[in-house]
Design a protein around this motif. Structure first.
Motif, PDB file in Angstrom:
ATOM      1  N   MET A 190       0.849  -1.186   0.000  1.00 49.76           N
ATOM      2  CA  MET A 190       0.000   0.000   0.000  1.00 49.76           C
ATOM      3  C   MET A 190       0.886   1.237   0.000  1.00 49.76           C
ATOM      4  N   THR A 191       0.681   2.120  -0.974  1.00 51.96           N
ATOM      5  CA  THR A 191       1.477   3.332  -1.052  1.00 51.96           C
ATOM      6  C   THR A 191       0.714   4.495  -0.440  1.00 51.96           C
ATOM      7  N   THR A 192       1.431   5.582  -0.240  1.00 53.11           N
ATOM      8  CA  THR A 192       0.803   6.776   0.333  1.00 53.11           C
ATOM      9  C   THR A 192      -0.171   7.418  -0.647  1.00 53.11           C
ATOM     10  N   ALA A 193      -0.130   7.009  -1.911  1.00 52.44           N
ATOM     11  CA  ALA A 193      -1.069   7.523  -2.902  1.00 52.44           C
ATOM     12  C   ALA A 193      -2.376   6.747  -2.912  1.00 52.44           C
ATOM     13  N   GLY A 194      -2.531   5.791  -1.992  1.00 52.91           N
ATOM     14  CA  GLY A 194      -3.769   5.032  -1.906  1.00 52.91           C
ATOM     15  C   GLY A 194      -3.856   3.888  -2.883  1.00 52.91           C
ATOM     16  N   GLU A 195      -2.750   3.455  -3.428  1.00 51.11           N
ATOM     17  CA  GLU A 195      -2.742   2.348  -4.378  1.00 51.11           C
ATOM     18  C   GLU A 195      -2.345   1.053  -3.674  1.00 51.11           C
ATOM     19  N   LEU A 196      -2.925  -0.020  -4.115  1.00 48.10           N
ATOM     20  CA  LEU A 196      -2.566  -1.350  -3.642  1.00 48.10           C
ATOM     21  C   LEU A 196      -1.902  -2.096  -4.797  1.00 48.10           C
TER      22      LEU A 196
ATOM     23  N   LYS B 201       0.418  -5.410 -10.852  1.00 47.90           N
ATOM     24  CA  LYS B 201      -0.895  -4.801 -11.037  1.00 47.90           C
ATOM     25  C   LYS B 201      -1.171  -3.869  -9.861  1.00 47.90           C
ATOM     26  N   SER B 202      -1.842  -2.777 -10.154  1.00 43.53           N
ATOM     27  CA  SER B 202      -2.207  -1.826  -9.101  1.00 43.53           C
ATOM     28  C   SER B 202      -3.717  -1.652  -9.065  1.00 43.53           C
ATOM     29  N   TYR B 203      -4.225  -1.393  -7.876  1.00 49.31           N
ATOM     30  CA  TYR B 203      -5.667  -1.249  -7.665  1.00 49.31           C
ATOM     31  C   TYR B 203      -5.868  -0.203  -6.576  1.00 49.31           C
ATOM     32  N   THR B 204      -6.822   0.667  -6.778  1.00 52.18           N
ATOM     33  CA  THR B 204      -7.134   1.694  -5.789  1.00 52.18           C
ATOM     34  C   THR B 204      -8.490   1.368  -5.185  1.00 52.18           C
ATOM     35  N   PRO B 205      -8.517   0.792  -3.982  1.00 52.14           N
ATOM     36  CA  PRO B 205      -9.806   0.477  -3.346  1.00 52.14           C
ATOM     37  C   PRO B 205     -10.653   1.734  -3.181  1.00 52.14           C
ATOM     38  N   SER B 206     -11.908   1.610  -3.473  1.00 51.15           N
ATOM     39  CA  SER B 206     -12.804   2.766  -3.362  1.00 51.15           C
ATOM     40  C   SER B 206     -12.881   3.278  -1.934  1.00 51.15           C
ATOM     41  N   SER B 207     -12.759   2.381  -0.966  1.00 46.93           N
ATOM     42  CA  SER B 207     -12.855   2.799   0.437  1.00 46.93           C
ATOM     43  C   SER B 207     -11.666   3.646   0.862  1.00 46.93           C
ATOM     44  N   PHE B 208     -10.562   3.579   0.123  1.00 48.98           N
ATOM     45  CA  PHE B 208      -9.393   4.375   0.491  1.00 48.98           C
ATOM     46  C   PHE B 208      -9.636   5.867   0.251  1.00 48.98           C
ATOM     47  N   SER B 209     -10.698   6.197  -0.507  1.00 50.51           N
ATOM     48  CA  SER B 209     -10.980   7.605  -0.774  1.00 50.51           C
ATOM     49  C   SER B 209     -11.594   8.300   0.429  1.00 50.51           C
ATOM     50  N   PHE B 210     -12.203   7.555   1.330  1.00 50.35           N
ATOM     51  CA  PHE B 210     -12.791   8.190   2.512  1.00 50.35           C
ATOM     52  C   PHE B 210     -12.409   7.494   3.819  1.00 50.35           C
ATOM     53  N   ARG B 211     -11.552   6.501   3.715  1.00 46.76           N
ATOM     54  CA  ARG B 211     -10.981   5.882   4.916  1.00 46.76           C
ATOM     55  C   ARG B 211      -9.473   5.764   4.721  1.00 46.76           C
ATOM     56  N   PHE B 212      -8.757   5.747   5.831  1.00 48.74           N
ATOM     57  CA  PHE B 212      -7.297   5.679   5.758  1.00 48.74           C
ATOM     58  C   PHE B 212      -6.818   4.297   6.191  1.00 48.74           C
ATOM     59  N   PRO B 213      -6.060   3.614   5.326  1.00 43.80           N
ATOM     60  CA  PRO B 213      -5.538   2.291   5.720  1.00 43.80           C
ATOM     61  C   PRO B 213      -4.416   2.441   6.743  1.00 43.80           C
ATOM     62  N   TYR B 214      -4.379   1.533   7.674  1.00 39.21           N
ATOM     63  CA  TYR B 214      -3.392   1.570   8.759  1.00 39.21           C
ATOM     64  C   TYR B 214      -2.396   0.417   8.626  1.00 39.21           C
TER      65      TYR B 214
END
Length: 1218
Positions: A142-148, A173-186
């Protein structure tokens, strides 16, 4: 008070490149929407990571900010993958770190992959999994740009760089979970290759899953939430007060640890509010929770509640071990750790219907709190990681490892205890913890290592710079980037700008050692005193100060490299690992001698009957001696250490050097005299101060007095310096990290062994020379134990030398000589079945000490020397010379060494020294000594077959080097040996052939040396006529070429005179060049004249004159021509009148075609037959010669008066009639 003896030790390994071009850099795309990258930007092979760099660049490229090891379980080779985050978390470095591989495995995973991300990876944002359907590794980041990122790293990526030489989008492959737009992964955790868990800032858990065959560009998102969806849980600024982490307020219910149950029905998490939760995979809800300390009545949301720090690395571990308590079965256990009071809890979990799992606090009456406060003598510490190993129903002892930190100090401890023995828990958890020693590369352990340069000691044999270079560039001690960075910082700090610093330090191709020396020397000036004398002492002192300044920079970088990152435990091999910022350390069990030395202080604090129980068990396992005897051995080591280490540093270095030289000295003195002489040379007794002596006496009193020291006790110490080979087990091949572990372990083992032996030698000498006999035991025999100690120290020094010198293999990999020569022996070592932490120590000691060097020292050292000669390591071979004991084969090897070095007098002397034994039939077996082999099969036949055969071989060696003087010497020796072996009998055909060969080589060498007299003597001794004739021709030609015509004429040729004349005749008129013809013809004329053959001489002169007349370049009217005519007249005048004639060829001059000054062509002097056939012959009398001579005189006189006669082509020309 709780104590922790050292039962384990690190084996620190540097993380340098396996081979040149073995680092592969792969740049990853940012997202799937970006166009494919070009191959040139996709992969780079890093060729040089050792270029100079400042501290900031050094930290980004080499110091990990996060690192650990992932263990693959489905596939092996490799099974252990080290991962590190570098360059501000933008580079993920992967490399295989297995210590061994299956012997049938062909390819080794030796490449290091550097995956470069466009954005930094989040803290706790990396996870790994192993797919079941392919031999690969899946990386989730997981990057600081919200990409997985999902990266599929095939096994071949670690084997062949070409495998990863394709578009990174194929395996990344990269994927940006939709939930990362309004929640912060820890944090992220990989349950499998197809399922991930992400801890969100609001306390929820995001489950990401994909199907088999899906590449990770899409994931299905499922939320686990306690309260369901609401706006307050989405927006961090609307949430309840939480814990600040990386700019985000984490809710106190945020999961700081997550793991799936073995049955995959539940997700266990430890939250920041100090609670353990169980989530149902089916419903996504919390079905069970409890406080980590089972204190469930407190309010976790109150301000006074304890909240776990968000940077806490580990809080939980799932144990798939069954348990049974009070008749109820439990399927698995959950181990939790509470930072609140450093307490562990063991929770038994079982299915309890539809409500979820039930927790049972096992052994709730006991507080599982490590006594770190007492061990480290501090109240401020934190546990960072732990690992628990257990079996079903606790049938075997539970093993727990903990990594704790107190300030900058990070320590690793372990404990084995019986979980079901309630009465023994208290004793075990308080008194049976063991510590892990940091190893010989820790800062604290570096200074005492030998050799460590003293400050400004002008009396040492090596200069201060040589000592520092030996210390700093010891293989495996400091990495090249560390020294390069320290050098750059030193130059900047000392004002050595690019334009001012030494020229060699500005050239990257200049060796690093040279550049370091130049930079240090640049700061110091050799001063002259007021009396005009150079102040060398001051110069050495100032140089030492500069070296210490440079070393301080090295130490600072070295300390940063040693920052502890993580602990990992391989459950398959039971091998613990400690990962540091730029080190990797497999943890191994201490050997017996390491137990004694590392725990000297602890053993000295107890009486002879009550050392720590844990230490007693470990010592008995290694030594199999009774405890009082074992403790006496340990305290003897302590007394010896106190005695030698109490000397001033300068004196200590002198003592160490002198004792080391004593092991290599071939002394004619008796052993008691050697002890006395060593004491006088080292001044062992004279340099003992009062304080020194009192400390030593105190250590002896703790031992029981000097009378306790016996030879038996000292031999007990020596037993710990050897290793017995196990007779059962498996065989594996070593990997590059396995080889590193062996070398590092060998270095540590040898340094420790040398230190112990030096301590004991100094102690024995002091006891023998200083104490009265009545103060010593009757069973203390100083000469016997002194020689045994010297012999053992000699062995250790030879092996240490191998571990301290390097060479480069054909692939370009730099390795120690120990690895280069002996790594092939690893596959022959039997691996006992058991924990790898135990076996690693056994491997190291067997590989290091099990090569029988003690029992076969001469054979082993000559083998090593042969290896150096075979590889052309001349400088290393010269350095190793003192370790050789002289015997016939060693003399031969020394001769070969001096041949390679170009010291031919020494080579000849050495090759002759062992000749009689090497050549003696039945007394020397070349197969037993030439183990490399250094000799070719055909060369081996020249040994043990008589001196002539041996000298034939030696002669060939010098012949290849074009050393003709030594060819002459050994050819003569060979001929003498053949003659001596005849004993009046007829020479055999074989000897005759060898004698002929010797004569041929002797003769050829004499020709090359222009040793004409010996060449002539050798020529006369030829018995083979064809060879003699060929040699005679060569000899005559050589004499003529060297201008030795007088010598040729003066030699008493006797029966060879006719052969010489034939040679001269064949040479006289074979040359087209008239000068060569005249020279050789006159030599033939001289030869015949000296032997009274005047007609033959006249014939030679006549033929010469004819050729001169026909030559276009000859001056026919010169004085020399007239002289030749006069000589011809005189020669014919010397014979009887009836013999004064010649039978001359009239066609000799036909090969020359040129005009004559008197007109006409020389060719017209030729008389042909009427049919135009071959030239005719004619008789030339003395009168004819006189006539022609007179004509020549007339022509010469006419020319002198300026009269010239010309004739046209149609006029008549005087012709000689045949």
């Amino acid at each position: 008070m709780a104590t922790a003896p050292y039962l384990f030790t690190e084996t620190r390994l540097n993380l340098d490149q396996a081979l040149p071009d073995s680092n592969v850099n792969i740049s990853l795309p940012r997202s799937a929407t970006f166009p494919p990258q070009s191959p040139s930007s996709r992969q780079l092979v890093l060729r040089d990571g050792n270029s100079p760099k400042d501290e900031e660049v050094f930290a980004r490229q080499h110091l990990a900010v996060e690192a650990s090891i992932f263990f693959r379980r489905i596939h092996s080779n490799p099974s252990s993958i080290l991962w590190r985050l570098l360059d501000d978390r933008k580079v993920l470095e992967l490399q295989a770190v297995d210590l061994s591989k299956d012997k049938h495995s062909k390819n080794e995973a030796c490449l290091t992959l550097a995956l470069r991300f466009t954005e930094p990876i989040r803290p706790f944002g990396i996870a790994f999994a192993e797919p079941e359907d392919r031999d690969a590794l899946h990386v989730f980041a997981m990057t600081t740009a919200g990409e997985l990122y999902t990266i599929n790293v095939n096994k071949d990526f670690f084997v062949q760089s070409s495998r990863s030489d394709r578009d990174a989008r194929e395996f990344c492959k990269s994927y940006t979970p939709s939930s990362f737009s309004f929640r912060f992964p820890y944090r992220i955790v990989a349950i499998s290759a197809l399922e991930l868990l992400v801890s969100m800032h609001n306390g929820s858990i995001l489950r990401l899953d994909r199907g088999t065959g899906e590449d990770g560009s899409k994931w299905r998102e499922t939320f686990f939430s306690e309260d369901g969806w609401n706006i307050r849980s989405i927006l961090p600024f609307q949430s309840l007060p939480g814990v600040r982490f990386e700019g985000v307020d984490l809710d106190i219910t945020t999961s700081a640890a997550m793991a799936a149950s073995p049955d995959q029905k539940y997700i266990f998490s430890v939250c920041l509010n100090h609670t353990l939760r169980a989530w149902s995979v089916k419903t996504g809800r919390v079905v069970e929770q409890t406080d980590l300390l089972a204190v469930n009545h407190r309010d976790t949301h109150s301000a006074a509640a304890y909240h776990i720090a968000p940077f806490q690395k580990q809080l939980m571990q799932i144990l798939p071990t069954k348990g049974s308590y009070y008749g109820q079965e439990y399927a698995y256990h959950v181990v939790t750790y509470s930072p609140a009071n450093h307490q562990f809890k063991f929770w038994a979990a079982s299915e309890s219907g539809s409500s979820g799992p039930s927790f049972k606090d096992v052994n709730s009456h006991f507080s599982f709190i490590p006594p770190v406060d007492e061990i480290l003598d501090t109240t401020i510490w934190a546990l960072e990681e732990f690992h628990v190993k257990a079996t079903d129903y606790w049938k075997q002892e539970v093993n727990i490892w903990i990594r704790v930190r107190s300030g900058n100090l990070s320590k690793l401890f372990t404990l084995s205890f019986d979980f079901v023995d309630e009465d023994g828990l208290e004793q075990a958890w308080r008194h049976q913890w063991a510590a892990v020693d940091e190893g010989s590369l820790s800062i604290e352990r570096l200074k005492p290592l030998v050799p460590f340069p003293p400050s400004g000691d002008p009396d040492m044999e090596k200069s201060i710079s040589e000592q520092w270079l030996q210390f700093l560039f010891s293989p495996g001690r400091f990495t090249t980037p560390t020294l390069e960075t320290a050098l750059l910082v030193f130059q900047r700090g000392s004002g050595q700008s690019q334009s001012r610093k030494p020229a060699s330090s500005r050239i990257t191709d200049t060796p690093l050692q040279t550049r370091v020396c130049d930079a240090i020397s640049y700061m110091v000036t050799l001063r002259v005193s007021e009396y005009g004398e150079f102040m060398f002492d001051l110069y050495e002192t100032e140089m030492s100060a500069q070296w210490h300044t440079f070393y301080a920079l090295v130490v600072d970088l070295h300390r940063r490299r040693a920052e502890s990152m993580s602990f990992a435990f391989d459950t398959e091999t039971s091998l613990p690992w400690l990962v540091r910022a730029d080190f990797l350390s497999p943890i191994r069990v201490c050997s017996g001698i390491e137990l004694d030395v590392l725990n000297l202080g602890l053993l000295s604090a107890y009486d002879l009957r009550s050392p720590p129980l844990l230490l007693q068990k470990a010592m008995r396992r290694h030594h199999k001696r009774e405890m009082p005897e074992e403790l006496t051995v340990a305290r003897l080591l302590g007394a010896a250490r106190v005695f030698r280490s109490s000397y001033p540093l300068t004196a200590l270095n002198h003592i160490t050097t002198d004792i080391g030289l004593e092991t290599l000295r071939d002394s004619a003195l008796s052993v008691p005299e050697r002890i006395k002489e060593l004491n006088q040379r080292c001044r062992l007794c004279k340099q003992v101060t009062d304080d020194h002596y009192e400390a030593f006496v105190g250590s002896l009193d703790n031992l029981g007095g000097a009378e306790v020291i016996t030879n038996e006790l000292l031999f007990s110490v020596l037993e710990g310096l050897s290793e017995q080979v196990h007779e059962h087990g498996d065989r594996n091949d070593s990997t590059r990290f396995g080889a590193k572990s062996l070398v590092r372990g060998a270095q540590d083992t040898l340094v420790l062994g040398e230190t112990v032996l030096l301590d004991l030698v100094a102690l024995v000498v002091f006891l023998d020379q200083e104490l009265e006999p009545q103060e010593l035991s009757e069973e203390f025999d100083a000469p016997t134990i002194f020689m045994e100690l010297l012999m053992r120290l000699r062995d250790y020094q030879a092996l240490s030398w191998l571990c301290s010198n390097i060479r480069q293999d054909p692939k370009g990999r730099v390795m120690t000589l120990m690895e280069s020569i002996f790594i092939g022996d690893f596959k022959n070592i039997l691996f006992p079945r058991g924990p790898l932490s135990d076996n690693l120590t056994h491997w190291i000691r067997v590989w290091t000490l099990g090569n029988q060097i003690a029992s076969q020292y001469d054979i082993t050292t000559s083998y090593l020397f042969s290896n150096l000669l075979q590889h052309g390591d001349i400088d290393l071979a010269e350095d190793f010379l003192p370790h050789l004991n002289p015997d016939p084969w060693v003399h031969y090897l020394r001769g070969r060494f001096y041949l390679l070095r170009g010291d031919f007098p020494m080579a000849a002397a050495e090759l002759k020294s062992g000749s009689y034994m090497l050549a003696a039939i039945g007394r020397f077996n070349i197969e037993d000594r030439d183990l490399i082999p250094l000799l070719q099969p055909i060369e081996r036949d020249h040994f043990s077959d008589g001196l002539p055969r041996y000298f034939t071989h030696v002669l060939s060696l010098f012949d290849k080097q074009k050393q003709h003087a030594y060819v002459v010497e050994f050819a003569n020796l060979g001929l003498q040996a053949i003659k001596s072996a005849q004993h009046g009998e007829d020479i055999s055909e074989e000897d005759e052939n060898m004698a002929t060969d010797f004569r041929s080589r002797l003769f050829s060498a004499c020709i090359q040396l222009q040793n004409w007299q010996e060449a002539y003597t050798t020529l006369l001794s030829y018995t083979n006529v064809p060879l003699r004739n060929a040699a005679l021709t060569s000899f005559v030609k050589a004499l003529i070429s060297a201008g030795q015509m007088p010598l040729l004429l003066s030699l008493p040729w006797m029966s060879l005179a006719d052969d010489v004349e034939n040679v001269l005749s064949s040479l006289a008129f074979k040359y087209a060049n008239i000068e060569d013809t005249e020279k050789h013809a006159k030599l033939l004329y001289s030869w015949r004249t000296m032997r009274g053959d005047f007609r033959g001489a006249a014939m030679t002169m006549w033929e010469l004159l004819q050729r001169l007349k026909a030559s276009p370049s000859a001056d026919l009217h010169s004085e020399s021509i007239l002289t030749n005519w006069l000589i011809l007249v005189n020669l014919l005048s010397c014979v009887a009148e009836e013999e004064a004639w010649l039978l001359a060829e009239s066609g000799i001059s036909s090969q020359y075609s040129s005009g004559d000054v008197f007109g006409g062509s020389a060719a017209t002097n030729v008389t042909h037959s009427k049919k135009g056939g071959a030239p005719r012959r004619r008789i030339v009398t003395l009168a004819d010669v006189r006539k022609e001579y007179q004509e020549e005189l007339d022509r010469a006189q006419a020319l002198a008066k300026g009269r010239f006669s010309f004739m046209d082509s149609g006029g008549e020309v005087d012709m000689d009639l045949a």
